[in-house]
Design a protein around this motif. Sequence first.
Motif, PDB file in Angstrom:
ATOM      1  N   ALA A  30       0.829  -1.213   0.000  1.00  0.00           N
ATOM      2  CA  ALA A  30       0.000   0.000   0.000  1.00  0.00           C
ATOM      3  C   ALA A  30       0.863   1.262   0.000  1.00  0.00           C
ATOM      4  O   ALA A  30       0.577   2.226  -0.718  1.00  0.00           O
ATOM      5  CB  ALA A  30      -0.924  -0.005   1.215  1.00  0.00           C
ATOM      6  N   ALA A  31       1.938   1.241   0.797  1.00  0.00           N
ATOM      7  CA  ALA A  31       2.810   2.423   0.886  1.00  0.00           C
ATOM      8  C   ALA A  31       3.504   2.690  -0.449  1.00  0.00           C
ATOM      9  O   ALA A  31       3.781   3.845  -0.791  1.00  0.00           O
ATOM     10  CB  ALA A  31       3.839   2.227   2.000  1.00  0.00           C
ATOM     11  N   THR A  32       3.774   1.622  -1.210  1.00  0.00           N
ATOM     12  CA  THR A  32       4.382   1.802  -2.532  1.00  0.00           C
ATOM     13  C   THR A  32       3.422   2.556  -3.455  1.00  0.00           C
ATOM     14  O   THR A  32       3.837   3.458  -4.194  1.00  0.00           O
ATOM     15  CB  THR A  32       4.753   0.434  -3.151  1.00  0.00           C
ATOM     16  OG1 THR A  32       5.584  -0.271  -2.221  1.00  0.00           O
ATOM     17  CG2 THR A  32       5.510   0.600  -4.458  1.00  0.00           C
ATOM     18  N   ILE A  33       2.132   2.213  -3.380  1.00  0.00           N
ATOM     19  CA  ILE A  33       1.133   2.923  -4.198  1.00  0.00           C
ATOM     20  C   ILE A  33       1.056   4.396  -3.769  1.00  0.00           C
ATOM     21  O   ILE A  33       1.118   5.305  -4.610  1.00  0.00           O
ATOM     22  CB  ILE A  33      -0.256   2.249  -4.052  1.00  0.00           C
ATOM     23  CG1 ILE A  33      -0.200   0.824  -4.604  1.00  0.00           C
ATOM     24  CG2 ILE A  33      -1.339   3.080  -4.754  1.00  0.00           C
ATOM     25  CD1 ILE A  33      -1.476   0.029  -4.381  1.00  0.00           C
ATOM     26  N   VAL A  34       0.937   4.613  -2.455  1.00  0.00           N
ATOM     27  CA  VAL A  34       0.832   5.981  -1.936  1.00  0.00           C
ATOM     28  C   VAL A  34       2.050   6.809  -2.353  1.00  0.00           C
ATOM     29  O   VAL A  34       1.921   7.917  -2.896  1.00  0.00           O
ATOM     30  CB  VAL A  34       0.695   5.967  -0.385  1.00  0.00           C
ATOM     31  CG1 VAL A  34       0.787   7.375   0.184  1.00  0.00           C
ATOM     32  CG2 VAL A  34      -0.629   5.316   0.023  1.00  0.00           C
ATOM     33  N   GLY A  35       3.243   6.255  -2.135  1.00  0.00           N
ATOM     34  CA  GLY A  35       4.474   6.976  -2.445  1.00  0.00           C
ATOM     35  C   GLY A  35       4.630   7.259  -3.932  1.00  0.00           C
ATOM     36  O   GLY A  35       5.078   8.333  -4.331  1.00  0.00           O
ATOM     37  N   THR A  36       4.253   6.272  -4.771  1.00  0.00           N
ATOM     38  CA  THR A  36       4.361   6.457  -6.222  1.00  0.00           C
ATOM     39  C   THR A  36       3.484   7.610  -6.689  1.00  0.00           C
ATOM     40  O   THR A  36       3.929   8.473  -7.453  1.00  0.00           O
ATOM     41  CB  THR A  36       3.941   5.162  -6.963  1.00  0.00           C
ATOM     42  OG1 THR A  36       4.764   4.092  -6.506  1.00  0.00           O
ATOM     43  CG2 THR A  36       4.093   5.315  -8.469  1.00  0.00           C
ATOM     44  N   VAL A  37       2.255   7.662  -6.196  1.00  0.00           N
ATOM     45  CA  VAL A  37       1.329   8.728  -6.602  1.00  0.00           C
ATOM     46  C   VAL A  37       1.805  10.084  -6.080  1.00  0.00           C
ATOM     47  O   VAL A  37       1.880  11.064  -6.826  1.00  0.00           O
ATOM     48  CB  VAL A  37      -0.111   8.425  -6.103  1.00  0.00           C
ATOM     49  CG1 VAL A  37      -1.023   9.623  -6.337  1.00  0.00           C
ATOM     50  CG2 VAL A  37      -0.659   7.187  -6.784  1.00  0.00           C
ATOM     51  N   VAL A  38       2.150  10.120  -4.781  1.00  0.00           N
ATOM     52  CA  VAL A  38       2.508  11.405  -4.178  1.00  0.00           C
ATOM     53  C   VAL A  38       3.784  11.976  -4.799  1.00  0.00           C
ATOM     54  O   VAL A  38       3.843  13.158  -5.158  1.00  0.00           O
ATOM     55  CB  VAL A  38       2.632  11.281  -2.638  1.00  0.00           C
ATOM     56  CG1 VAL A  38       3.221  12.547  -2.027  1.00  0.00           C
ATOM     57  CG2 VAL A  38       1.251  11.018  -2.035  1.00  0.00           C
ATOM     58  N   PHE A  39       4.805  11.153  -4.977  1.00  0.00           N
ATOM     59  CA  PHE A  39       6.024  11.664  -5.615  1.00  0.00           C
ATOM     60  C   PHE A  39       5.816  11.853  -7.116  1.00  0.00           C
ATOM     61  O   PHE A  39       6.227  12.850  -7.698  1.00  0.00           O
ATOM     62  CB  PHE A  39       7.218  10.738  -5.368  1.00  0.00           C
ATOM     63  CG  PHE A  39       8.506  11.323  -5.903  1.00  0.00           C
ATOM     64  CD1 PHE A  39       9.235  12.216  -5.125  1.00  0.00           C
ATOM     65  CD2 PHE A  39       8.967  11.009  -7.177  1.00  0.00           C
ATOM     66  CE1 PHE A  39      10.405  12.788  -5.615  1.00  0.00           C
ATOM     67  CE2 PHE A  39      10.140  11.578  -7.671  1.00  0.00           C
ATOM     68  CZ  PHE A  39      10.861  12.466  -6.890  1.00  0.00           C
ATOM     69  N   GLY A  40       5.154  10.876  -7.735  1.00  0.00           N
ATOM     70  CA  GLY A  40       4.952  10.912  -9.186  1.00  0.00           C
ATOM     71  C   GLY A  40       4.162  12.126  -9.643  1.00  0.00           C
ATOM     72  O   GLY A  40       4.477  12.730 -10.667  1.00  0.00           O
ATOM     73  N   VAL A  41       3.142  12.510  -8.875  1.00  0.00           N
ATOM     74  CA  VAL A  41       2.306  13.646  -9.272  1.00  0.00           C
ATOM     75  C   VAL A  41       2.776  14.941  -8.613  1.00  0.00           C
ATOM     76  O   VAL A  41       2.907  15.977  -9.255  1.00  0.00           O
ATOM     77  CB  VAL A  41       0.815  13.385  -8.916  1.00  0.00           C
ATOM     78  CG1 VAL A  41      -0.026  14.606  -9.263  1.00  0.00           C
ATOM     79  CG2 VAL A  41       0.298  12.155  -9.650  1.00  0.00           C
ATOM     80  N   GLY A  42       3.045  14.849  -7.293  1.00  0.00           N
ATOM     81  CA  GLY A  42       3.336  16.077  -6.551  1.00  0.00           C
ATOM     82  C   GLY A  42       4.790  16.500  -6.589  1.00  0.00           C
ATOM     83  O   GLY A  42       5.093  17.685  -6.563  1.00  0.00           O
ATOM     84  N   GLY A  43       5.695  15.522  -6.598  1.00  0.00           N
ATOM     85  CA  GLY A  43       7.122  15.858  -6.563  1.00  0.00           C
ATOM     86  C   GLY A  43       7.653  15.945  -5.141  1.00  0.00           C
ATOM     87  O   GLY A  43       7.018  15.484  -4.200  1.00  0.00           O
ATOM     88  N   TRP A  44       8.846  16.562  -5.007  1.00  0.00           N
ATOM     89  CA  TRP A  44       9.570  16.566  -3.737  1.00  0.00           C
ATOM     90  C   TRP A  44       8.806  17.194  -2.588  1.00  0.00           C
ATOM     91  O   TRP A  44       8.805  16.670  -1.476  1.00  0.00           O
ATOM     92  CB  TRP A  44      10.916  17.301  -3.889  1.00  0.00           C
ATOM     93  CG  TRP A  44      11.939  16.420  -4.508  1.00  0.00           C
ATOM     94  CD1 TRP A  44      12.514  16.580  -5.744  1.00  0.00           C
ATOM     95  CD2 TRP A  44      12.502  15.228  -3.955  1.00  0.00           C
ATOM     96  NE1 TRP A  44      13.391  15.556  -5.987  1.00  0.00           N
ATOM     97  CE2 TRP A  44      13.412  14.718  -4.909  1.00  0.00           C
ATOM     98  CE3 TRP A  44      12.321  14.543  -2.756  1.00  0.00           C
ATOM     99  CZ2 TRP A  44      14.133  13.545  -4.690  1.00  0.00           C
ATOM    100  CZ3 TRP A  44      13.046  13.381  -2.537  1.00  0.00           C
ATOM    101  CH2 TRP A  44      13.940  12.899  -3.503  1.00  0.00           C
TER     102      TRP A  44
END
Length: 263
Positions: A30-44
């Motif tokens: 689940a954390a991999t999904i959350v992290g991928t979206v948050v970094f992938g869309v939002g950035g640093w």
Amino acid sequence: MQILYGFILALITAFLAYRAHSLAKSGAFAATIVGTVVFGVGGWEWTIVLLIFFITSSGLSRAFKKRKQGLDEKFSKGHERDAGQVFGNGGLATLLALFHALYPDSIVVWVGFAASLAAVNADTWATELGVLNPTPPRVIADLRKHVEKGTSGGVSLFGTFASLLGASAVALPAAWFADSWFLFPLITLAGLAGSLFDSLLGATVQAMYYCPTDQKETEKHPFHTCGANTVHIRGWEWLDNDWVNFACSAFGGLVAVLGTLLL
Ligand SMILES: [Zn+2]
């Protein structure tokens, strides 16, 4: 391309957290999904705000593990967070990061994202640090009544202070990145409001169970830590701790968004 970087970064972080026993297998997924979206869309900037919640809350859970021994049975889950806990805490933030792709210039989406994480961070800090309060907590819905430490719906002065600190730890970088100091008090107070809402649900409508063997109230269902079947005693059966955390994040986000729109 950024989605790919996000995926790699999230995968490494989730794996390390799994190895450190902060995440269970489903939680790491689940954390991999959350992290991928948050970094992938939002950035640093989005990722740093998310990581402050993730690192400080897992760190506090570990730091006070010994002090809380014997209390752990009160909580429905141990300190290895599963997928339900990860989405309960970070699900709304993930949805808001997706919204950012649609409305990249909206400050409201950023405020909602940060405040939802400020709320769950406030709640986690209050839970982890609140047990250090010298006296037993009181029930939020009836402040004259004391309850055992670790009981859902219990509040204390120490826990509330920890809650404010936890919210401000997320609010500070959120205000900094948005270059708006007004957001610091707003997100901090919204985070506190979310965590108080969490306690209120815990004291009223959250599903609570009873272990007949130990004669104790618990969030655990269907089995208690001792292995016995727990019996439903109050609250809505579907409203487990994960949904209460989700409601906490939603309430914090809502308060901050309304504050931004009104002020
Ligand atoms: Zn038991």
